[in-house]
Design a protein around this motif. Structure first.
Motif, mmCIF file in Angstrom:
data_model
loop_
_atom_site.group_PDB
_atom_site.id
_atom_site.type_symbol
_atom_site.label_atom_id
_atom_site.label_comp_id
_atom_site.label_asym_id
_atom_site.label_seq_id
_atom_site.Cartn_x
_atom_site.Cartn_y
_atom_site.Cartn_z
ATOM 1 N N LYS A 1 -45.558 -94.677 -108.118
ATOM 2 C CA LYS A 1 -44.489 -93.730 -107.791
ATOM 3 C C LYS A 1 -44.973 -92.295 -107.584
ATOM 4 C CE LYS A 1 -41.358 -96.979 -108.547
ATOM 5 N NZ LYS A 1 -40.647 -97.596 -107.401
ATOM 6 N N ASN A 2 -46.026 -91.908 -108.299
ATOM 7 C CA ASN A 2 -46.480 -90.512 -108.257
ATOM 8 C C ASN A 2 -47.923 -90.486 -107.751
ATOM 9 O OD1 ASN A 2 -46.333 -87.736 -108.578
ATOM 10 N ND2 ASN A 2 -46.935 -87.792 -110.725
ATOM 11 N N ILE A 3 -48.068 -90.479 -106.434
ATOM 12 C CA ILE A 3 -49.380 -90.686 -105.792
ATOM 13 C C ILE A 3 -50.013 -89.348 -105.434
ATOM 14 C CG2 ILE A 3 -50.568 -91.773 -103.856
ATOM 15 C CD1 ILE A 3 -48.130 -93.728 -103.725
ATOM 16 N N CYS A 4 -51.225 -89.148 -105.944
ATOM 17 C CA CYS A 4 -51.984 -87.918 -105.690
ATOM 18 C C CYS A 4 -52.972 -88.158 -104.547
ATOM 19 C CB CYS A 4 -52.728 -87.525 -106.969
ATOM 20 S SG CYS A 4 -54.041 -86.345 -106.717
ATOM 21 N N HIS A 5 -53.305 -87.081 -103.840
ATOM 22 C CA HIS A 5 -54.294 -87.180 -102.748
ATOM 23 C C HIS A 5 -55.420 -86.179 -102.951
ATOM 24 C CE1 HIS A 5 -56.145 -87.899 -98.972
ATOM 25 N NE2 HIS A 5 -55.718 -86.806 -98.386
ATOM 26 N N LEU A 6 -56.664 -86.687 -103.034
ATOM 27 C CA LEU A 6 -57.853 -85.831 -103.021
ATOM 28 C C LEU A 6 -58.255 -85.697 -101.558
ATOM 29 C CD1 LEU A 6 -59.863 -87.312 -106.044
ATOM 30 C CD2 LEU A 6 -57.871 -85.790 -106.028
ATOM 31 N N ALA A 7 -57.957 -84.519 -100.996
ATOM 32 C CA ALA A 7 -57.856 -84.384 -99.543
ATOM 33 C C ALA A 7 -59.152 -84.068 -98.810
ATOM 34 C CB ALA A 7 -56.812 -83.318 -99.206
ATOM 35 N N GLY A 8 -60.258 -83.818 -99.516
ATOM 36 C CA GLY A 8 -61.471 -83.454 -98.795
ATOM 37 C C GLY A 8 -61.409 -82.031 -98.277
ATOM 38 N N ASP A 9 -62.339 -81.682 -97.389
ATOM 39 C CA ASP A 9 -62.417 -80.332 -96.819
ATOM 40 C C ASP A 9 -61.471 -80.237 -95.624
ATOM 41 O OD1 ASP A 9 -63.057 -77.951 -95.538
ATOM 42 O OD2 ASP A 9 -65.184 -78.091 -96.053
ATOM 43 N N ASP B 1 -41.657 -91.656 -95.261
ATOM 44 C CA ASP B 1 -41.035 -92.870 -94.718
ATOM 45 C C ASP B 1 -40.526 -93.809 -95.809
ATOM 46 O OD1 ASP B 1 -41.538 -91.933 -92.211
ATOM 47 O OD2 ASP B 1 -43.208 -93.308 -91.773
ATOM 48 N N HIS B 2 -41.058 -93.680 -97.017
ATOM 49 C CA HIS B 2 -40.619 -94.531 -98.136
ATOM 50 C C HIS B 2 -39.764 -93.753 -99.142
ATOM 51 C CE1 HIS B 2 -43.865 -97.008 -96.445
ATOM 52 N NE2 HIS B 2 -43.261 -98.028 -97.013
ATOM 53 N N GLN B 3 -39.219 -92.640 -98.661
ATOM 54 C CA GLN B 3 -38.279 -91.827 -99.455
ATOM 55 C C GLN B 3 -38.885 -91.245 -100.745
ATOM 56 O OE1 GLN B 3 -36.853 -95.038 -98.090
ATOM 57 N NE2 GLN B 3 -36.639 -93.597 -96.395
ATOM 58 N N PHE B 4 -40.177 -90.890 -100.664
ATOM 59 C CA PHE B 4 -40.816 -90.190 -101.776
ATOM 60 C C PHE B 4 -40.945 -88.707 -101.434
ATOM 61 C CE2 PHE B 4 -42.158 -94.483 -102.710
ATOM 62 C CZ PHE B 4 -42.223 -94.528 -104.096
ATOM 63 N N GLN B 5 -40.879 -87.879 -102.426
ATOM 64 C CA GLN B 5 -41.062 -86.446 -102.221
ATOM 65 C C GLN B 5 -42.547 -86.122 -102.066
ATOM 66 O OE1 GLN B 5 -39.643 -84.059 -105.467
ATOM 67 N NE2 GLN B 5 -40.277 -82.120 -104.538
#
Length: 342
Positions: free
Chosen positions: A184-192, A211-215
């Motif tokens: 439910k609470n997905i983090c992204h390590l986005a790179g440079d 698209d999946h109704q997550f903030q």
């Protein structure tokens, strides 16, 4: 006594044939019989004849050498792309010269000048993360006929062909997989985020959440380096906050590895408490204590395609036609234990 290299004149004298016949035989001219070609080649080997590649290049306008510039070669991804390029071009008689920019635009510029001075027939590039201004690349397009092919990391410059994967789709697929697994609470390590590939992976991540109704939570997006240490530091940052994620999508396998190490140190269970998926499908991901999910960039295929695009350039330029190709490969998701909760 040292054995001196023979010349075509020496071969001509020994076989009592013309210099032109020897030259044509060595260059596989169809006007020369196979028996004569075989005799000339056999005699050339016996006399220690070495073909003058520089003279041949000056005459044909081709050196049969190409340059490849990568940020570094100590990752499976870049070494596999190089392998793919080499496999494709060796079938056409080309050799590769490999250069590393070490993520430095000034080193990248020096390598470009060196390759041009070596009169390579083409240049394959994956730009450094410090390549913001592309004037040095544009200058080559404006002043030479040397084709440039970008792969993986690219800049949008008219006249340059590119071979990439669909990084946006890959970011979307990785995030959607985590959602499908119930996170439910997905983090992204986005790179440079100076590099377009990381921007596209980030945008795919965001769109999958929408698209999946997550903030989309900006505090869940951390711009990191692509190293193990960067992944460790990212976990420390996230766990200092109130909202702790239950899943991590990293734009780099190495940062994802660092994240796994730090989670294990904190005795956080993967994937029961926190899932992890990386990007690039580096070989180590399948051999970890808990095998790690990752997005596969099919690097050998990317190299093969880059080689094919170059050969198309050569064929089309010989007929006076200018081409520009945009090849986008489909990413593949490799699901392993680190993200599979169900």
């Amino acid at each position: 006594m040292t054995k001196k290299n023979a010349t075509i004149y020496d071969i001509s004298k020994k076989l009592n044939v013309s210099v032109a016949t020897v030259s044509r035989a060595l260059n596989d001219n169809p006007r020369i019989s196979q028996a004569t070609k075989d005799l000339v080649v056999k005699t050339a080997k016996e006399m220690n004849y070495k073909q003058n590649n520089l003279a041949k290049a000056l005459k044909s306008g081709e050196t049969k050498n190409v340059g490849i510039i990568v940020p570094y070669i100590n990752t499976n991804f870049f070494s596999s792309v190089i392998r793919g390029i080499e496999e494709e071009l060796s079938n056409h008689g080309y050799h590769v010269i490999i250069c590393q920019s070490h993520e430095d635009v000034f080193t990248e510029k020096k390598h470009l000048n060196t390759l041009l001075n070596a009169q390579v027939d083409g240049i394959f590039m994956s730009v450094s993360r410090t390549t913001i201004d592309t004037e040095h690349i544009q200058h080559i397009l404006n002043t030479t006929n040397t084709p440039i092919i970008f792969f993986d990391r690219k800049k949008d410059i008219p006249g340059i062909s590119t071979v990439t994967i669909d990084d946006y789709k890959a970011g979307y697929m990785a995030t959607e997989h985590l959602i499908d697994e119930g996170y439910k609470n997905i983090c992204h390590l986005a790179g440079d985020l100076n590099l377009e590939i990381y921007q596209n992976r980030l945008n795919g991540y965001k769109q999958a959440l929408i698209d999946h109704q997550f903030q989309v939570k900006e505090e869940n997006i951390i711009s990191t380096g692509s190293s193990i240490d960067a992944g460790i530091e990212a976990i420390k940052t996230l766990w200092d906050r109130k909202s702790i994620p239950d899943a991590i999508f990293s734009a780099s396998d190495f940062a994802a590895l660092g994240a796994c190490q730090e989670l294990k140190k904190r005795k956080i269970k993967i994937p029961q408490e926190v899932a992890v998926i990386g990007f690039s499908n580096e070989p180590f991901t399948q051999f970890m204590e808990l095998p790690m999910s990752s997005m596969d960039q099919t690097p050998v295929i990317m190299g093969n395609m880059a080689g094919k695009v170059f050969i198309d350039h050569v064929k089309d330029n010989s007929s006076g036609v200018s081409i520009e190709k945009k090849v986008v490969l489909a990413p593949k998701i490799i699901i392993r234990k680190s993200s599979k909760r169900k």
